[in-house]
Enzyme design. Structure first.
Site, PDB file in Angstrom:
ATOM      1  N   THR A   1      23.426   7.694   9.456  1.00 40.10           N
ATOM      2  CA  THR A   1      23.376   6.228   9.520  1.00 40.10           C
ATOM      3  C   THR A   1      24.026   5.725  10.805  1.00 40.10           C
ATOM      4  O   THR A   1      23.490   4.839  11.489  1.00 40.10           O
ATOM      5  CB  THR A   1      24.079   5.624   8.285  1.00 40.10           C
ATOM      6  OG1 THR A   1      23.363   6.039   7.133  1.00 40.10           O
ATOM      7  CG2 THR A   1      24.129   4.111   8.337  1.00 40.10           C
TER       8      THR A   1
ATOM      9  N   GLU B   1      -7.261  -3.465  -9.814  1.00 40.94           N
ATOM     10  CA  GLU B   1      -5.848  -3.076  -9.652  1.00 40.94           C
ATOM     11  C   GLU B   1      -5.135  -3.895  -8.578  1.00 40.94           C
ATOM     12  O   GLU B   1      -3.925  -4.084  -8.646  1.00 40.94           O
ATOM     13  CB  GLU B   1      -5.719  -1.576  -9.357  1.00 40.94           C
ATOM     14  CG  GLU B   1      -6.240  -1.077  -8.003  1.00 40.94           C
ATOM     15  CD  GLU B   1      -7.718  -0.701  -8.007  1.00 40.94           C
ATOM     16  OE1 GLU B   1      -8.459  -1.208  -8.871  1.00 40.94           O
ATOM     17  OE2 GLU B   1      -8.143   0.089  -7.140  1.00 40.94           O
TER      18      GLU B   1
ATOM     19  N   HIS C   1     -12.140  -3.564  -7.453  1.00 46.97           N
ATOM     20  CA  HIS C   1     -10.813  -2.963  -7.646  1.00 46.97           C
ATOM     21  C   HIS C   1      -9.868  -3.959  -8.312  1.00 46.97           C
ATOM     22  O   HIS C   1      -9.081  -4.624  -7.632  1.00 46.97           O
ATOM     23  CB  HIS C   1     -10.220  -2.546  -6.295  1.00 46.97           C
ATOM     24  CG  HIS C   1     -10.914  -1.378  -5.676  1.00 46.97           C
ATOM     25  ND1 HIS C   1     -10.577  -0.069  -5.955  1.00 46.97           N
ATOM     26  CD2 HIS C   1     -11.930  -1.318  -4.794  1.00 46.97           C
ATOM     27  CE1 HIS C   1     -11.354   0.740  -5.271  1.00 46.97           C
ATOM     28  NE2 HIS C   1     -12.194   0.009  -4.551  1.00 46.97           N
TER      29      HIS C   1
ATOM     30  N   CYS D   1     -14.697   1.359  -9.129  1.00 45.16           N
ATOM     31  CA  CYS D   1     -15.451   1.573  -7.891  1.00 45.16           C
ATOM     32  C   CYS D   1     -16.215   2.897  -7.922  1.00 45.16           C
ATOM     33  O   CYS D   1     -17.214   2.989  -8.608  1.00 45.16           O
ATOM     34  CB  CYS D   1     -14.516   1.455  -6.687  1.00 45.16           C
ATOM     35  SG  CYS D   1     -15.412   0.984  -5.200  1.00 45.16           S
TER      36      CYS D   1
HETATM   37  N1  GLN Z   1     -17.462   5.775  -1.831  1.00 47.45           N
HETATM   38  C1  GLN Z   1     -17.945   4.701  -2.625  1.00 47.45           C
HETATM   39  C2  GLN Z   1     -18.582   3.601  -1.791  1.00 47.45           C
HETATM   40  O1  GLN Z   1     -18.330   3.508  -0.611  1.00 47.45           O
HETATM   41  C3  GLN Z   1     -16.830   4.133  -3.493  1.00 47.45           C
HETATM   42  C4  GLN Z   1     -15.758   3.479  -2.730  1.00 47.45           C
HETATM   43  C5  GLN Z   1     -14.496   3.264  -3.531  1.00 47.45           C
HETATM   44  O2  GLN Z   1     -14.322   3.857  -4.588  1.00 47.45           O
HETATM   45  N2  GLN Z   1     -13.595   2.466  -3.037  1.00 47.45           N
HETATM   46  O3  GLN Z   1     -19.324   2.803  -2.290  1.00 47.45           O
END
Ligand code: GLN
Length: 542
Positions: A194, A508, A506, A380
């Site tokens: 540190t 998430e 997504h 996805c």
């Molecule tokens: N590879 C896939 C696409 O490009 C899924 C992408 C992902 O899961 N983010 O559509």
């Protein structure tokens, strides 16, 4: 006037600087101040979208479609607000802008240099955030990626130093996050690394005001005094950041050490209120769950949990919504024992991904969930594979595939849109950011969302091929959400299965501990139900 707090890191990377910055932001917000966070990444990539998750971890996608550092995910989750493109600055973006301006002739006559041209551009971007935000922000927390001593981060540190000079002591604060390693043989926490790291900071003209020490054991008051003396900070400004059982407890631990008071004092900022009660209750919920859901996560980056950071957190939030702990079992999709590793789980999640490694294993995982009526959530790529699996094993379209993995397949159930076919470059050319999704009434998705119109974030090139949609739907794979303007399938679900839902987006990225994403909350609920009465599950259907 907006005040700036710069957060730097010393000794080693992965100290949790992002969590520290996000936690401090949370504390400032709890004191009634308006605050945002900014992440500076010293690499030359314009954004992390083209980087391997093994190098960088997850790519976090903002509402406005920027591919950013995963720390922005922490900022969104701790602050419960959306970040945008401006909240992530990379050296690549800075250099790109400066070189473009040079070509345009903006600097005619001048030699374009790191100081002042690059640092000016960095500072311009520091300002772009408070200006862009509605109203004026009280505080901007700027996290500088990398470790002090790296060559790459120097221009960012220099810009931070200049900001101190420009705005003055009361308006700029420097926090250094560092590691105190424990040496077993001498049974001691060591401060020397540190000291060296602070020495490096001083060389470039920054004297830290506060030192946050990451340790795996309590910091004695003697050690605090030593760090205070050698690093020239007030003793109360040496703050301990121990490992926490949940990251959401970090704001509380830092507050207990008086970090918020120290920061406000140094910045001469008045902020009377403090409201952390609901956050405290949330942390209690995470720490004392009534039950447990076991979820299998079937992705290819199982060795690197950072690759699925937001998925991991969204599952935790789904647990919070159900008063449950979520234990995640990362399954190796390339293992011959794959099905065995799925035994006994309450639910199965196949996350996003790119490239063909592990695809066949993931298809087996989908098949397992579909046939054994285990709650299944596809994200996805997980959605695309749910479609491929259904096409192959239910519709009997042998060799059905996504053209990402088999460009010559006879049954391209997942394919590129014509506009994606024309795309040549790889950077920022996917379908990115928030798009509207119309949810069909009477479906599982509609029951969960309780809305006919939602907005979710995307990051993909390939889409469900509408040529096969009728066939899929007639056989039971229902398209329950579409992006109407282009008629793109966004959500599919399996009729007759207790919980089988897969989404092209997504979700998430939008889940927050204070606001768990409904799909994750319902998925965990279904997993808990399934685990509570396994005998009630229908057996293999096909
Ligand atoms: N590879 C896939 C696409 O490009 C899924 C992408 C992902 O899961 N983010 O559509």
């Amino acid at each position: 006037m907006t005040k700036y707090i710069f957060v730097t890191g010393g000794v080693v990377s992965s100290l949790g600087k992002g969590i520290t910055a996000a936690s401090l932001a949370k504390l400032m917000k709890s004191r009634g101040l308006s605050v945002t966070c900014l992440k500076c990444d010293p690499y030359i990539n314009v954004d992390p979208g083209t980087m391997n998750p093994y190098q960088h971890g997850e790519v976090f996608v903002t509402e406005d479609g920027a591919e950013t550092d995963l720390d922005l995910g922490h900022y969104e989750r701790f602050l419960n607000v959306d970040m945008s493109r401006e909240n992530n600055i990379t050296a690549g973006q800075v250099y790109e802008t400066v070189i473009m301006r040079e070509r345009r002739g903006d600097f005619l006559g001048a030699t374009v240099q790191v100081i002042p041209h690059i640092t000016d551009e960095i500072k311009r971007r520091f300002l772009a955030v408070p200006k862009g935000a509605a109203g004026n922000l009280d505080i901007v927390i700027v996290e500088i990626g990398g470790t002090v001593g790296d060559i790459e981060s120097l221009p960012f540190l220099e810009a931070a130093r200049q900001k101190g000079l420009e705005l003055g002591k009361d308006n700029v604060l420097y926090i250094h996050v560092t590691l105190l390693p424990y040496i077993k043989a001498s049974e001691e926490l060591k401060t020397k690394p540190t000291q060296h790291s602070v020495g490096k900071l001083r060389e470039i003209g920054i004297n830290p005001d506060i030192i946050v020490c990451r340790t795996d054991r309590p910091l004695s008051s003697e050690l605090k005094a030593k760090i205070s003396l050698f690093c020239s900070v007030h003793k109360d400004s040496v703050v301990e950041a121990p490992d926490a059982p949940t990251i959401y407890e970090v704001p509380l631990l830092l507050q207990r050490q008086g970090l918020d008071e120290q920061v406000l004092m140094c910045l001469r900022q008045r902020a009377p209120t403090r409201d952390l009660e609901s956050w405290r209750a949330l942390v209690e919920k995470v720490k004392n769950p009534g039950r447990e859901a076991v979820i299998a996560l079937a992705g290819k980056y199982t060795e690197l949990k950072d690759a699925y950071k937001s998925v991991h957190e969204a599952l935790v939030h789904g647990g919070i919504a159900n008063g449950a702990r979520v234990s995640i079992r990362y399954v190796d999709v390339q293992s011959p024992q794959l099905e065995k590793s799925l035994e006994g789980v309450g639910g199965i999640l196949v996350p996003g991904g790119f490239g063909d490694r592990g695809i066949e294993g993931k298809l087996r995982v989908v098949q397992y969930a579909r046939e054994r009526a285990v709650p299944f959530f596809g994200l996805c790529l997980g959605m695309q594979l749910a479609v491929v699996e259904f096409a192959r094993n239910v519709l009997k379209l042998s060799g059905a595939n996504s053209t990402e993995f088999d460009p010559k397949t006879r049954y391209p159930v997942i394919d590129l849109l014509p506009e994606q076919r024309r795309v040549k470059g790889k950077g920022a050319t996917m379908r990115l950011g928030a798009y509207a999704c119309t949810v069909r009434k009477g479906t599982l998705a509609h029951r969960i969302y309780r809305s006919s119109l939602v907005h979710e974030r995307h990051r993909h090139r390939f889409e469900l091929n509408n040529r096969f949609r009728k066939l899929l739907e007639e056989a039971g794979l229902v398209v329950s959400g579409v992006h109407s303007p282009k008629n793109l399938a966004e959500i599919v679900e399996l009729r007759g299965h207790p919980w089988f839902l897969a989404v092209q987006f997504h979700p998430e990225f939008k889940s927050r501990p204070e606001n768990p994403h409904p799909l994750f909350a319902d998925f965990i609920g279904a997993a808990l139900t399934a685990a509570a009465k396994p005998s009630a599950l229908p057996h293999a259907k096909k």
